[in-house]
Every structure is written in structure tokens, then in C-alpha cells.
Motif scaffolding. Structure first.
Motif, mmCIF file in Angstrom:
data_model
loop_
_atom_site.group_PDB
_atom_site.id
_atom_site.type_symbol
_atom_site.label_atom_id
_atom_site.label_comp_id
_atom_site.label_asym_id
_atom_site.label_seq_id
_atom_site.Cartn_x
_atom_site.Cartn_y
_atom_site.Cartn_z
ATOM 1 N N GLU A 128 -4.936 -28.561 -13.122
ATOM 2 C CA GLU A 128 -6.295 -27.846 -14.083
ATOM 3 C C GLU A 128 -6.762 -27.136 -13.434
ATOM 4 N N LEU A 129 -6.598 -26.732 -11.699
ATOM 5 C CA LEU A 129 -7.104 -25.237 -11.808
ATOM 6 C C LEU A 129 -6.233 -24.359 -12.435
ATOM 7 N N LEU A 130 -5.281 -24.339 -12.353
ATOM 8 C CA LEU A 130 -4.116 -23.020 -12.881
ATOM 9 C C LEU A 130 -4.898 -22.852 -14.632
ATOM 10 N N ASP A 131 -5.087 -23.882 -14.969
ATOM 11 C CA ASP A 131 -5.226 -23.694 -16.776
ATOM 12 C C ASP A 131 -7.061 -23.385 -16.496
ATOM 13 N N ARG A 132 -7.768 -23.660 -15.860
ATOM 14 C CA ARG A 132 -8.520 -23.465 -15.586
ATOM 15 C C ARG A 132 -8.895 -21.501 -15.755
ATOM 16 N N ARG A 156 -5.379 -14.255 -11.058
ATOM 17 C CA ARG A 156 -6.252 -15.971 -11.209
ATOM 18 C C ARG A 156 -5.470 -16.401 -10.481
ATOM 19 N N VAL A 157 -4.897 -16.752 -9.723
ATOM 20 C CA VAL A 157 -4.495 -17.434 -8.966
ATOM 21 C C VAL A 157 -4.914 -17.764 -7.773
ATOM 22 N N MET A 158 -5.476 -16.790 -6.978
ATOM 23 C CA MET A 158 -5.939 -16.416 -6.326
ATOM 24 C C MET A 158 -7.499 -17.271 -6.255
#
Length: 525
Positions: A128-132, A156-158
Motif C-alpha cells: 500500500e505504501l509503495l503504491d501510495r 519514493r521508497v524513502m
């Protein structure tokens, strides 16, 4: 009560006071920008918000988060706040992410620590976070390592890690400095969207006022550990009160290089230069495919001319430059000063290298910390045996003076100089051999805005004085425009557009070039 309140903050290292009585506040849902040059105390102030300064630092004053005092707080209180209620995004994600752990493991650690999530529940939240944050096909990236991602993806990962536990305050320390123009625009838009959706406060640290205009509600301008001006962003930009603020706002590369003489000879020529890296698989390591770094690049470069090369990371800019310098293999003629150097072996190539030199992006990384400045600048003279050893010190002194470094400092080491001074030393090292062609790979991206202006002026002066030809690689379009006669735009190994600087900037034809220019015009640069 403000979300974050900093009152009379002072940070000292021994006798040296780095932050001198700083006070400001951040409200929920508000973005406050701390702006200033390197050494102004921005990052030290930010690190104080969660007591992350080293033990040798003496911290006085007050930092409260939702009414709780941070300075002197217990380890238990700090663990509850760090990464949970206050999260950080740092400048260089590659050094902030663990190179030995997958994305799933790194994101999972924070979820396990603060929320007790593990197994399938943690994996679902990570996806969910990575998609967000805009990672495409996030489930396929769970087992990826940081080096397998682009700069924009790593950032983006950070951001995903920072958002994992729903923080109330996000501290972003130079989060876009190392990114290409279009990626900068995407990351800034993402941060604004996430802040609006989550209602977070944000403390944004940067040396680039043009970024601040597009993201901040209020600005605090720092100089020498002191906030010299603060106010709403529009007010500070439209009616700056302090001389230093006006200096920062005016620190933008402008003007143009000197015209190319009509009789200027051609110094560099390539014809459909191709750089493909073989992909070998199987037990016998047979070549099964190629990474097509550069497909067909044709260059014509005359004395006194600058060719600006722009494009995103991975477009082939630096690869092309390294091939022209014969530092990596390529196919196609490379004509330097009328001689095809493509087939030359090392012994025949060595004397040619004096005619084409390179200045790298990070002057601290490209200068040996174990060598003094005089040894660094004179090294090429020794390699090429062009000057008697007894005369080298005087030549170095003359060259340092030419690039604006006091020759009396030549016995000092790189860590004793500022970033701008180190870049001048790197330029002196390249110029002391009196090359005809200089490759400049992002030479201003790690520098403060005022220092960028100085380096651009220095490079233009040296070019006019000696008729140098430059290949100038950069993602900063303002600098490219101020330096270049012609511009080459690259995307995924292809040259998609080339022309004189006015045509490329004012009348771009290719959709990708228009995308680059649009990102610049939005004020994201």
C-alpha cells in the motif's frame, strides 16, 4: 499550541557555535522552509527536532513537539517520537537505505518496531505504501535492493518509509537536490499531495529558493546559524528585507557564453557513436542481449563552444562523455583534434589525454583525501612529464590563482575547503594541462546557488580566455542555458533533439524536451 516549537535553540561544538538562538514554529498542515547556504545551520536545526545530533554537540534552548520537550528527553520518549510521529527524508537515499536489505525488509522494520506488524499484514501495508508513493507494480519490487532502483524510485521508497507510521511532522532535508528536473517536479508534487491528504506539518530544508516558492507556506532564511528573515513565502519573495535574502534570490545563473569565433576549428567529432553493454548469461557466459546505453550520437564541437547535454538519469549523458574520453568502449569514430582516437592503445592514447580532461560532479569524492592540493593539481604534470619537478609548484600556484584559490593554501587538504573551493581545485587540476576539450559532468549540482553563479562565471571566463570546448552535462536547465551554445537532449540512449540554445529552450519540438522545459517553468528547478 503549535505542532513544533523551536525556541532560542543553540548548538555548539566546543568553542564553535553553529546555531545561535534560532526560534520558529510549524503548525499542523503547514510547510515551513529553512533556507540557506551550506554551513548556515539548517540541517543541525532539523536534527535537533528529534535529538539526533552527535554526543559532542552541546544543545541549549527548547524544542517541543505537541507540548513535549525533545531536548533532554528520555530514550523511551525519543523512540516513541522518532520515525513514528516525526519522520525524516534525507538528501541522498542511496546512503540512507541499507544496501544489504530488500525493500520489504527495510520498510518492515519500521512497521514491526512501531506497529507490531509482521508477515502478511506487514507485506500488505508495504505494498500500500509503495503504491501510495507511485512505485509501479509494488508487489514486484518487494525483493529489490536499493541499487536496483533509479534515484527517483529510491527517494519514493524513502518517502514511503517516512510515511509508514502516519507521522504528524515530516522533516525533508534537501530531498530533491540530486534528482533530475522532471523527477524533482514529481517528488515535490507527491510531497504536497501527501501532506494535503494526511494533514502533516512539514519542515523543508533546502538551499534552493526556487523550490521553496512552489512548496512552502512560510520561509525562514538562515545565515551563519541565525534566522535573518522570516515570513510568508510570497512576502519574502516579493519584498525581501534582508540583504542576504536578496542575494539568494538574485543568485541565478544568467547571461550567455562568449560567441564562437567564425574561424574556430573543429576539436571533437563523432559519427553515430554507439555504446552497447553485452548481457552475458548461462554457464558459458554467452552474450544474449545488450544494454543499449547510447544508440547513435553525433557530435560536432568547435573551439570556444559549449555543448550542453541534458536528460534524466539513465539517458546516456555521462556514458557518452566517458566514451568520448575513451574511458569506456564504444563503436564509431571519435575524432579529437583531427585524429581518430578510437583504435588507439593505451601507450598511444596517453599523450592524447592531456588534450581532453574531465571535472566531476562531487569534488569531495573525486579529490584524494590523502593528497594535498599541490599534489592533486600537479599530478597530471607528473603523469605526462610535461614540466620539471622543480617548476611544478609555481605552475600550481599560478593555476590556483587563476581559479580563485589563494596559492598560500596549496599545502592544505581537500577537507579543509568548502564545496565551492573544492570544485575550483578540481577545475584547476583539469586546466593545468592546458587541455583543448573539457568534459564537465554535473559540476554545479552539489553547490549552493551563489557558488553555482561563481563557478559558471569562472568556466565562461576560462573558455573565453583559452578557446576551450566544453561538453557540459547537467540536469539544471538554468545552468545549461547560461553555459551552452548548443544543447543535446537525450532519453534512454537516444538523442531526441539537438539545436542552438534559444531554439531548444524557447521552441522545443520533441515531446520529451517540452516536458523538461515545462518542469523548469513550473518553478521546480
Amino acid at each position: 499550541m503549535s505542532l513544533l516549537e523551536v525556541g532560542n535553540l543553540r548548538v555548539s561544538f566546543g568553542e564553535m557555535q553553529a546555531v545561535k538562538g534560532v526560534s520558529f514554529a510549524v503548525e499542523a498542515g503547514e510547510t515551513v522552509a529553512l533556507v540557506g547556504e551550506s554551513g548556515s545551520g539548517k540541517s543541525l536545526t532539523a536534527l535537533s527536532t528529534v535529538d539526533l545530533l552527535p554526543d559532542v554537540a552541546t544543545v541549549e534552548g527548547s524544542v517541543t513537539f505537541q507540548g513535549r520537550e525533545i531536548i533532554g528527553a528520555s530514550d523511551k520518549t525519543l523512540r516513541e517520537i522518532r520515525g513514528n510521529e516525526i519522520s525524516f527524508i534525507f538528501q541522498e537515499p542511496l546512503t540512507s537505505l541499507n544496501p544489504l536489505h530488500t525493500l520489504e525488509k527495510q520498510l518492515g522494520e519500521s512497521l514491526a518496531l512501531h506497529q507490531g506488524l509482521s508477515g502478511s499484514a506487514a507485506r500488505k501495508r508495504i505494498i500500500e505504501l509503495l503504491d501510495r508513493v507511485g512505485i509501479v507494480s509494488p508487489q514486484e519490487r518487494l525483493n529489490s535492493y536499493p541499487h536496483e532502483l533509479s534515484g527517483g524510485q529510491r527517494q519514493r521508497v524513502m518517502i514511503a518509509m517516512a510515511l509508514a507510521n502516519g507521522p504528524k511532522l515530516l522533516v525533508a532535508d534537501e530531498p530533491t537536490t540530486a534528482l533530475d528536473v522532471t523527477i524533482q517536479a514529481q517528488i515535490l508534487d507527491l510531497l504536497k499531495t501527501l501532506q494535503r491528504d494526511e494533514g502533516m506539518g512539514m519542515l523543508f530544508i533546502t538551499h534552493d529558493l526556487t523550490i521553496v516558492r512552489s512548496i512552502a507556506d512560510r520561509v525562514c532564511v538562515m545565515k551563519d546559524g541565525v534566522i535573518v528573515e522570516t515570513g510568508p513565502t510570497h512576502q519574502v519573495f516579493d519584498d525581501p528585507q534582508h540583504d542576504y535574502t536578496r542575494k539568494l534570490l538574485g543568485a541565478e545563473p544568467s547571461g550567455a557564453p562568449a560567441p564562437i569565433p567564425d574561424d574556430a576549428p573543429e576539436l571533437v567529432r563523432t559519427e553515430d557513436l554507439r555504446i552497447w553493454f553485452p548481457v552475458k548469461t548461462g554457464l558459458l557466459k554467452r552474450t544474449t542481449s545488450h544494454v543499449k546505453a547510447v544508440n547513435a550520437a553525433t557530435i560536432r564541437l568547435r573551439a570556444g563552444e559549449t555543448l550542453g547535454v541534458v536528460g534524466e538519469s539513465g539517458s546516456g549523458k555521462t556514458t557518452l562523455a566517458l566514451a568520448v574520453m575513451r574511458l569506456i568502449s564504444s563503436d564509431g569514430p571519435i575524432v579529437l583534434l583531427g585524429r581518430d582516437i578510437q583504435g588507439l592503445k593505451n601507450r598511444a592514447l596517453r599523450p592524447v589525454r592531456a588534450d581532453i580532461q574531465m571535472v566531476f560532479q562531487d569534488p569531495f569524492g573525486s579529490l584524494s583525501p590523502r593528497m594535498s592540493v599541490v599534489e592533486i593539481v600537479a599530478e597530471g604534470l607528473g603523469v605526462h612529464g610535461t614540466t620539471a619537478k622543480a617548476d611544478r609548484r609555481q605552475l600550481v600556484a599560478d593555476m590556483l590563482e587563476e581559479v580563485g584559490i589563494d596559492p598560500a593554501a596549496m599545502d592544505r587538504y581537500p577537507h579543509e575547503f568548502s564545496g565551492g573551493q573544492r570544485q575550483r581545485i578540481a577545475i584547476a587540476r583539469a586546466m593545468i594541462l592546458r587541455p583543448k576539450v573539457v568534459v564537465l559532468d554535473e559540476p554545479t549540482s552539489a553547490l549552493d546557488m551563489t557558488v553555482q553563479v561563481q563557478i559558471v562565471a569562472l568556466l565562461r571566463d576560462l573558455q573565453a580566455r583559452y578557446g576551450l570546448a566544453y561538453i557540459f552535462i547537467s540536469h539544471d536547465l538554468k545552468v545549461v542555458r547560461a553555459m551552452s551554445h548548443r544543447v543535446m537532449v537525450m532519453k534512454r540512449g537516444d538523442v531526441v533533439e539537438e539545436g542552438d540554445v534559444a531554439t531548444i529552450f524557447d521552441r522545443p519540438q520533441h515531446p520529451y524536451t517540452r516536458q523538461l522545459m515545462s518542469a523548469a517553468l513550473k518553478g521546480h528547478l
